[in-house]
Design a protein around this motif. Structure first.
Motif, PDB file in Angstrom:
ATOM      1  N   LEU A  69      35.201  51.673  15.518  1.00  0.00           N
ATOM      2  CA  LEU A  69      33.891  52.228  15.888  1.00  0.00           C
ATOM      3  C   LEU A  69      32.929  52.149  14.709  1.00  0.00           C
ATOM      4  O   LEU A  69      31.742  51.819  14.871  1.00  0.00           O
ATOM      5  CB  LEU A  69      34.045  53.677  16.341  1.00  0.00           C
ATOM      6  N   LEU A  70      33.424  52.469  13.538  1.00  0.00           N
ATOM      7  CA  LEU A  70      32.566  52.424  12.347  1.00  0.00           C
ATOM      8  C   LEU A  70      32.085  51.003  12.060  1.00  0.00           C
ATOM      9  O   LEU A  70      30.936  50.794  11.661  1.00  0.00           O
ATOM     10  CB  LEU A  70      33.337  52.975  11.147  1.00  0.00           C
ATOM     11  N   GLN A  71      32.938  50.038  12.259  1.00  0.00           N
ATOM     12  CA  GLN A  71      32.538  48.652  11.971  1.00  0.00           C
ATOM     13  C   GLN A  71      31.463  48.159  12.920  1.00  0.00           C
ATOM     14  O   GLN A  71      30.517  47.493  12.504  1.00  0.00           O
ATOM     15  CB  GLN A  71      33.771  47.745  12.028  1.00  0.00           C
ATOM     16  N   VAL A  72      31.581  48.478  14.219  1.00  0.00           N
ATOM     17  CA  VAL A  72      30.542  48.029  15.153  1.00  0.00           C
ATOM     18  C   VAL A  72      29.246  48.815  14.928  1.00  0.00           C
ATOM     19  O   VAL A  72      28.140  48.269  15.051  1.00  0.00           O
ATOM     20  CB  VAL A  72      31.037  48.132  16.612  1.00  0.00           C
ATOM     21  N   ALA A  73      29.371  50.078  14.541  1.00  0.00           N
ATOM     22  CA  ALA A  73      28.169  50.844  14.183  1.00  0.00           C
ATOM     23  C   ALA A  73      27.513  50.258  12.936  1.00  0.00           C
ATOM     24  O   ALA A  73      26.279  50.165  12.843  1.00  0.00           O
ATOM     25  CB  ALA A  73      28.525  52.312  13.958  1.00  0.00           C
ATOM     26  N   GLY A  74      28.349  49.847  11.982  1.00  0.00           N
ATOM     27  CA  GLY A  74      27.806  49.198  10.789  1.00  0.00           C
ATOM     28  C   GLY A  74      27.101  47.899  11.124  1.00  0.00           C
ATOM     29  O   GLY A  74      26.072  47.558  10.513  1.00  0.00           O
ATOM     30  N   ARG A  75      27.617  47.176  12.117  1.00  0.00           N
ATOM     31  CA  ARG A  75      26.954  45.941  12.542  1.00  0.00           C
ATOM     32  C   ARG A  75      25.564  46.233  13.096  1.00  0.00           C
ATOM     33  O   ARG A  75      24.605  45.512  12.823  1.00  0.00           O
ATOM     34  CB  ARG A  75      27.830  45.258  13.604  1.00  0.00           C
ATOM     35  N   ILE A  76      25.445  47.310  13.859  1.00  0.00           N
ATOM     36  CA  ILE A  76      24.127  47.696  14.395  1.00  0.00           C
ATOM     37  C   ILE A  76      23.167  48.020  13.254  1.00  0.00           C
ATOM     38  O   ILE A  76      22.011  47.590  13.244  1.00  0.00           O
ATOM     39  CB  ILE A  76      24.280  48.912  15.338  1.00  0.00           C
ATOM     40  N   ILE A  77      23.661  48.777  12.286  1.00  0.00           N
ATOM     41  CA  ILE A  77      22.813  49.133  11.135  1.00  0.00           C
ATOM     42  C   ILE A  77      22.368  47.872  10.389  1.00  0.00           C
ATOM     43  O   ILE A  77      21.195  47.732  10.017  1.00  0.00           O
ATOM     44  CB  ILE A  77      23.579  50.095  10.206  1.00  0.00           C
ATOM     45  N   SER A  78      23.280  46.947  10.172  1.00  0.00           N
ATOM     46  CA  SER A  78      22.937  45.710   9.458  1.00  0.00           C
ATOM     47  C   SER A  78      21.861  44.924  10.192  1.00  0.00           C
ATOM     48  O   SER A  78      20.921  44.395   9.575  1.00  0.00           O
ATOM     49  CB  SER A  78      24.185  44.840   9.297  1.00  0.00           C
ATOM     50  N   LEU A  79      21.986  44.827  11.509  1.00  0.00           N
ATOM     51  CA  LEU A  79      21.020  44.056  12.300  1.00  0.00           C
ATOM     52  C   LEU A  79      19.616  44.646  12.197  1.00  0.00           C
ATOM     53  O   LEU A  79      18.628  43.914  12.098  1.00  0.00           O
ATOM     54  CB  LEU A  79      21.464  44.009  13.766  1.00  0.00           C
ATOM     55  N   VAL A  80      19.533  45.959  12.231  1.00  0.00           N
ATOM     56  CA  VAL A  80      18.212  46.595  12.134  1.00  0.00           C
ATOM     57  C   VAL A  80      17.652  46.468  10.727  1.00  0.00           C
ATOM     58  O   VAL A  80      16.481  46.107  10.534  1.00  0.00           O
ATOM     59  CB  VAL A  80      18.299  48.079  12.563  1.00  0.00           C
ATOM     60  N   VAL A  81      18.486  46.732   9.721  1.00  0.00           N
ATOM     61  CA  VAL A  81      18.008  46.739   8.337  1.00  0.00           C
ATOM     62  C   VAL A  81      17.535  45.359   7.905  1.00  0.00           C
ATOM     63  O   VAL A  81      16.528  45.228   7.189  1.00  0.00           O
ATOM     64  CB  VAL A  81      19.114  47.261   7.393  1.00  0.00           C
ATOM     65  N   GLU A  82      18.215  44.301   8.335  1.00  0.00           N
ATOM     66  CA  GLU A  82      17.830  42.965   7.899  1.00  0.00           C
ATOM     67  C   GLU A  82      16.454  42.549   8.405  1.00  0.00           C
ATOM     68  O   GLU A  82      15.814  41.657   7.844  1.00  0.00           O
ATOM     69  CB  GLU A  82      18.871  41.930   8.325  1.00  0.00           C
ATOM     70  N   THR A  83      15.972  43.184   9.476  1.00  0.00           N
ATOM     71  CA  THR A  83      14.654  42.822  10.026  1.00  0.00           C
ATOM     72  C   THR A  83      13.517  43.628   9.411  1.00  0.00           C
ATOM     73  O   THR A  83      12.347  43.337   9.681  1.00  0.00           O
ATOM     74  CB  THR A  83      14.646  43.048  11.545  1.00  0.00           C
ATOM     75  N   LEU A  84      13.825  44.621   8.602  1.00  0.00           N
ATOM     76  CA  LEU A  84      12.776  45.491   8.054  1.00  0.00           C
ATOM     77  C   LEU A  84      11.968  44.761   6.989  1.00  0.00           C
ATOM     78  O   LEU A  84      12.526  44.014   6.175  1.00  0.00           O
ATOM     79  CB  LEU A  84      13.402  46.744   7.438  1.00  0.00           C
ATOM     80  N   PRO A  85      10.664  44.975   6.967  1.00  0.00           N
ATOM     81  CA  PRO A  85       9.871  44.442   5.853  1.00  0.00           C
ATOM     82  C   PRO A  85      10.253  45.128   4.554  1.00  0.00           C
ATOM     83  O   PRO A  85      10.917  46.181   4.551  1.00  0.00           O
ATOM     84  CB  PRO A  85       8.431  44.751   6.272  1.00  0.00           C
ATOM     85  N   LEU A  86       9.823  44.563   3.450  1.00  0.00           N
ATOM     86  CA  LEU A  86      10.271  45.020   2.134  1.00  0.00           C
ATOM     87  C   LEU A  86       9.983  46.494   1.901  1.00  0.00           C
ATOM     88  O   LEU A  86      10.858  47.255   1.470  1.00  0.00           O
ATOM     89  CB  LEU A  86       9.603  44.167   1.045  1.00  0.00           C
ATOM     90  N   GLU A  87       8.760  46.926   2.187  1.00  0.00           N
ATOM     91  CA  GLU A  87       8.391  48.323   1.898  1.00  0.00           C
ATOM     92  C   GLU A  87       9.209  49.286   2.747  1.00  0.00           C
ATOM     93  O   GLU A  87       9.663  50.330   2.273  1.00  0.00           O
ATOM     94  CB  GLU A  87       6.898  48.538   2.150  1.00  0.00           C
ATOM     95  N   ARG A  88       9.405  48.920   4.029  1.00  0.00           N
ATOM     96  CA  ARG A  88      10.172  49.824   4.900  1.00  0.00           C
ATOM     97  C   ARG A  88      11.642  49.845   4.492  1.00  0.00           C
ATOM     98  O   ARG A  88      12.306  50.880   4.585  1.00  0.00           O
ATOM     99  CB  ARG A  88      10.039  49.356   6.358  1.00  0.00           C
TER     100      ARG A  88
END
Length: 1040
Positions: free
Chosen positions: A646-665
């Protein structure tokens, strides 16, 4: 002058280029002139000895070839032209004379009169059939250069030039010369009046059609059949005068040619017909259609059929000409349509599908013909569909209409909208608009019958993806029809075609999908996890989640999707917060995992599409995720939520969102993230959703952290890995932070999942921030201190040292991918461990794994990855591995080097070691005796890949053929190789050997191989028996 004479005499005696270079250098420096060269050659140019006379002219020609273009004046050019032309009369000097003229015509002082004189001399004295290829090439080069520089003079020569060229070019066969001849012919056909020589020029070009040339192996000239085909096609399509002569040739080749010849002919016709023009195409129209019809209605292969359809499109477009915009369809085009409609009267027949392909091809020809073909086909097929006597034909009718819809959709998406229709671009220019209601009626009826439902869904998808065809109300009607279909069956049994249709509608009218379809799927998701025995219920929610994941990519639907699924997880949290009992230990985490996986899968699709709404979920989804798992880690009792999966798939969700954030965000998020994990401020990272009491601190990175809290570092790692390299990590000293992570991962309480999360943090931070203060001291401390206390500490347990090796490998890889100089020192320490019996194989595998790819150090995660880093690493370690493996003393260290070699070969790209196979082969063969089945399987896979590689050196395989045969026979036996994958790989290699190695080398082993493979036919594994059959068949057919 004396130096020139000396150079001439020396060159005549030795033929060395140095004398030529000295002469040319003297001309460039102004020390001598070409007149001096001619004077020095005087006695040789007029010598009665053939060899001396030929060499004299050759020396002069060679000097011209190396002489700069600005070193000849007009007088010199005139004299040299006359001299070389006179030498064409002499059979002994014709070759060097042509060579000299080929160079001479490139000089600027050459005038049109010189061009005429040169060509007249060529036509008079040169007999091409008596000359070798290289000499004939000079002739074509001369004419080609004169066409570029003096085309007007050649035109003024009129018939003399054309007659002369035809005589020279006739009968040429060498591909090197033909490329030049075809280029010359195209210029003549497009730039000259050839009306009196059409037949002759036709003969010297069409005689080569079709090209059957196949380059010999290792051809140094690099001329391919495709080069000749393109050059010849450019000639055949150069003039409309070839039309009446060329079309009969094409039709003859279509009738009697091989499949390859047919395809070449069709491609050439496609290029030529527009040039030959409408009158010629109409005159031969019925013959052309008859030939093309045969290739379409009775195709010999799909490729030829496709080429015939393309040719038909060009042919019909050509015969229509200006009639295409007249608003009426008449003549042959109309007859073809009507003939195809007649074939459609029996839609279940194979020819009906081919006839529909013809009508689909007409869709792209012109708007008028497109409208005519669509109206005629739809009118006929719709009538056929509604005929009570033709009910059995309905499935075939819908398939044909579906093909027409998709072809029309594709044509509409590529065709530009006419300017006159821009104002009504949503409807007027859509070819399907007049037939829309009839088609929609047919397809919605088709949804109600099992035999037609899939075809109807596919057809509707083609319609809804046609721009401007449907209104919003009509989209709602289609969704309602699919809704009824779903409710008629089990909601979980929805087909892929239905999902594709709804997904297509969701991009244009998502509210209809949200209102009518999504509630059905959400209602099929239970609030509690089904028990283990309820297999049907568990399969039902898997299918429902999969369907929702496919449908909810659109931003509006994804927002609903996230809200509903997070609500489901909140309802499950009561079951997840405790330790669980009985079957709950499996079913509850499995249900939660399926929900999180659905979110992750949909989010990944959105990231791939670069949807603009993904970054906002850093505020809408990530706080909830952190709240869910951090809260579970604070509960005193063990929680099912902290399952590593569960933690690994949750981590995958976090990675997907974080990689799309602009630099300041990303920077703001990073500060909240580090505040939570280093300072315990969870309120900020959860956006106030979680407030924890003061007596329950959250410090997962402390040495005394509880196991549940330690597991949440997986989420922290996933976020850190996805940060940009420009992000400033909010810590006082990066070295101290990395030291903390190192000590945390080395703790005895750490689980494997926790350690891997820590290693990912170390690798990512070291790779992206190597130049920042603190990292250098951290790396130095690894080499000076950590090595002695961890990896090199023989008093430590083997497991502890293995964990340290993995940590060391991740740091080393982080440095290697960015080609950092200190990486070599980290690699060196691995080699020191190859003599340590406790961890030698672990170190060896780690060395090999350093060249492999991973999911952390990637461009997508903003890692610093240098080009060819794997090649550089391979070149650095391979000599050391080869040196250690060649000892052959039977020691454990030698075996460790073999393990390192096998791991290295398995991890790096094939191109990296392709050129080293001759030195690697004996070591790889020795490694096949290692007890590790994984290593043996990877080595055989490597050898198989090399065997399949057409660019590899087959002599290496041939040299070790006997050893390879015996080694593979041993590895395919159950007694010697208990692992099925090893046996399968060995058999696959044996199957390929006969196609690579000469028969005389393997013949002595044929009977032995057949005998041994017969035993493998009784292997207990079906996959092994299958490969044994293939291998034995290949060896049985193997003959000299």
């Amino acid at each position: 002058m004396e130096s020139v004479e000396r150079s001439v005499r020396s060159w005549l005696a030795s033929g060395k280029d140095t004398e030529l270079d000295e002469t040319v250098s003297g001309i460039i420096n102004g020390q001598i002139t070409l007149v001096d060269v001619v004077k020095a050659l005087g006695q040789y140019l007029t010598s009665e000895e053939d060899e001396l006379r030929s060499k004299g002219v050759d020396f002069l020609s060679s000097v011209l070839g190396k002489c700069p273009l600005d070193k000849l004046n007009r007088q010199a050019v005139r004299v040299l032209v006359a001299f070389h032309c006179s030498k064409l009369e002499d059979t002994e000097t014709i070759t060097p004379a042509l060579k000299g003229l080929a160079f001479l015509v490139k000089f600027p002082p050459v005038e049109p009169s010189d061009a005429s004189d040169i060509l007249s001399a060529l036509f008079k004295h040169v007999k091409m059939k008596a000359l070798v290829q290289s000499t004939r090439f000079f002739v074509f080069s001369i004419i080609d250069t004169l066409l570029v520089k003096h085309i007007k003079a050649l035109r003024d020569m009129g018939r003399e030039f054309l007659d002369g060229y035809v005589g020279l070019a006739e009968g040429e066969k060498d591909p090197r010369n033909l490329l030049l001849a075809f280029a010359i012919a195209r210029v003549l056909l497009t730039q000259f009046d050839i009306s009196h020589k059409t037949d002759d020029l036709f003969d010297i070009t069409f005689c080569y059609f079709p090209i059957t040339f196949r380059p010999p192996p290792g051809d140094p000239y690099g001329i391919s059949a495709e080069d000749l085909k393109k050059a010849l096609s450019a000639c055949l399509s150069a003039t409309p005068l070839f039309g009446r002569l060329g079309i009969p040739v094409f039709l003859e080749k279509l009738t009697a040619g091989s499949p390859t010849t047919k395809r070449d002919t069709l491609q050439t016709m496609t290029q030529c017909l527009p040039v030959y023009g409408a009158p010629v195409a109409r005159d031969f129209g019925r013959k052309i259609w008859s030939s093309l019809k045969l290739e379409i209605l009775q195709p010999i292969d799909p490729q030829t059929e496709s080429e015939a359809l393309s040719t038909l499109q060009v042919f019909v477009r050509t015969i229509q000409g200006s009639e295409a915009s007249s608003g009426e369809v008449a003549g042959l085009a109309k007859d073809i349509c009507e003939e195809c409609i007649a074939v459609l009267r029996e839609p279940e027949k194979a020819q009906a599908k081919a006839a529909m392909k013809v009508l689909c091809a007409f869709v792209t020809v012109s708007p008028t013909l497109s409208q005519f073909a669509i109206s005629q086909a739809t009118q006929h097929l719709v009538s056929l569909f509604h005929n009570p006597d033709e009910v059995p034909s309905r499935p075939a009718v819908i398939i044909l209409l579906s093909d027409l819809v998709h072809a029309t959709r594709d044509a509409s998406s590529t065709a530009p909208t006419p300017p006159s229709r821009m104002d009504n671009a949503t409807t007027d220019h859509v070819p399907l608009q007049p037939s829309k209601d009839d088609l929609l009626g047919v397809f919605t009826v088709g949804l109600k019958t099992p035999s037609t439902v899939e075809s109807a869904l596919r057809a509707l998808q083609g319609m809804v993806t046609t721009t401007g065809l449907f209104t919003d109300e009509e989209f709602g009607f289609i969704v309602h029809a699919v809704d009824e279909l779903i409710q008629g069956d089990n909601v979980e049994d929805i087909s892929d075609n239905a999902l594709s249709l709804l997904s297509a509608i969701s991009t244009t009218a998502p509210h209809h999908v949200a209102d009518q379809i999504l509630p059905l799927f959400f209602s099929s998701l239970p609030d509690r996890a089904p028990v283990k025995e309820a297999q049907d219920e568990r399969a039902a929610y898997w299918r429902a989640l999969s369907a929702l994941s496919t449908l909810c990519v659109h931003p509006a639907l994804f927002e609903i999707f996230v809200v509903r699924l997070t609500t489901k997880l909140d309802l499950l949290s009561g079951s997840l917060s405790g330790p669980g009992q009985g079957s709950e230990l499996e079913t509850v985490p499995a249900y939660a995992h399926s929900i999180l996986t659905a979110i992750s899968k949909t989010l990944a699709a959105k990231v791939e599409k670069k949807d603009a709404d993904v970054p906002k979920y850093v505020d809408r989804l990530l706080p909830w995720l952190f709240k869910l798992f951090i809260n579970a880690s604070l509960v005193k009792a063990a929680s099912l939520l902290l399952d590593p999966r569960l933690l690994q798939v949750a981590g995958r969700i976090i990675s997907l969102v974080v990689e799309t954030l602009p630099l300041e965000r990303q920077q703001r998020f990073t500060e909240l993230l580090f505040g939570a994990y280093l300072k315990g401020d969870v309120q900020a990272i959860t956006d106030g959703l979680l407030r924890i009491p003061s007596d329950t601190p959250f410090h997962p990175l402390n040495s005394d952290a509880t196991t549940p809290q330690r597991y949440t570092v997986v989420l922290f790692s996933a976020a850190v890995v996805s940060l940009r390299k420009e992000i400033t990590l909010p810590v006082e000293n990066l070295g101290t932070f990395l030291e903390l992570i190192t000590m945390w991962s080395d703790s005895r309480e750490a689980a494997q999942t926790q350690r891997e999360a820590a290693w990912h943090i170390l690798a990512s931070v070291v790779n992206k921030h190597t130049e920042e203060p603190g990292i250098s001291s951290f790396l130095t401390a690894r080499l000076d201190v950590y090595w002695l206390t961890a990896l090199g500490n023989r008093d430590a347990t083997a497991d502890t040292r293995r964990h340290s090796i993995s940590l060391w490998a991740w740091i080393t890889k982080a440095l290697l991918v960015r080609s950092h100089p200190i990486s070599s020192q980290f690699v060196d320490r691995f080699f020191e461990l190859l003599g340590d019996d406790a961890v030698d194989w672990d170190a060896a595998r780690a060395i090999g794994g350093l060249g492999s790819g991973d999911i952390v150090l990637t461009k997508r995660n903003f890692a610093v990855v240098k080009v060819l880093h794997a090649q550089k690493f391979f070149n650095m370690v391979l000599p050391r591995i080869l040196e250690g493996a060649k000892v052959c003393d039977g020691s454990r260290q030698e075996t460790a080097y073999l393990v390192a070699l096998a791991s290295l070969i398995d991890s790096v790209p094939k191109a990296t070691y392709r050129t080293e196979m001759s030195s690697l082969m004996p070591l790889l063969l020795r490694a096949l005796d290692l007890p590790d089945p994984t290593i043996r399987a990877s080595i055989i896979a490597t050898l198989t890949g090399t065997l399949k590689d057409v660019t590899s050196d087959s002599t290496t395989v041939s040299s070790y053929a006997s050893t390879l045969v015996l080694a593979m026979l041993k590895n395919c036996m159950l007694a010697d190789s208990p692992e099925p994958r090893v046996r399968t790989a060995a058999l696959r290699y044996l199957s390929l050997l006969p196609g690579t190695v000469r028969y005389d080398l393997l013949h002595p082993y044929k009977s032995q191989v057949l005998k041994e493979l017969a035993k493998v036919l009784d292997d207990p594994k079906r996959a092994v028996r299958k490969e044994a059959v293939y291998a034995r068949t290949n060896w049985f057919k193997y003959n000299g």
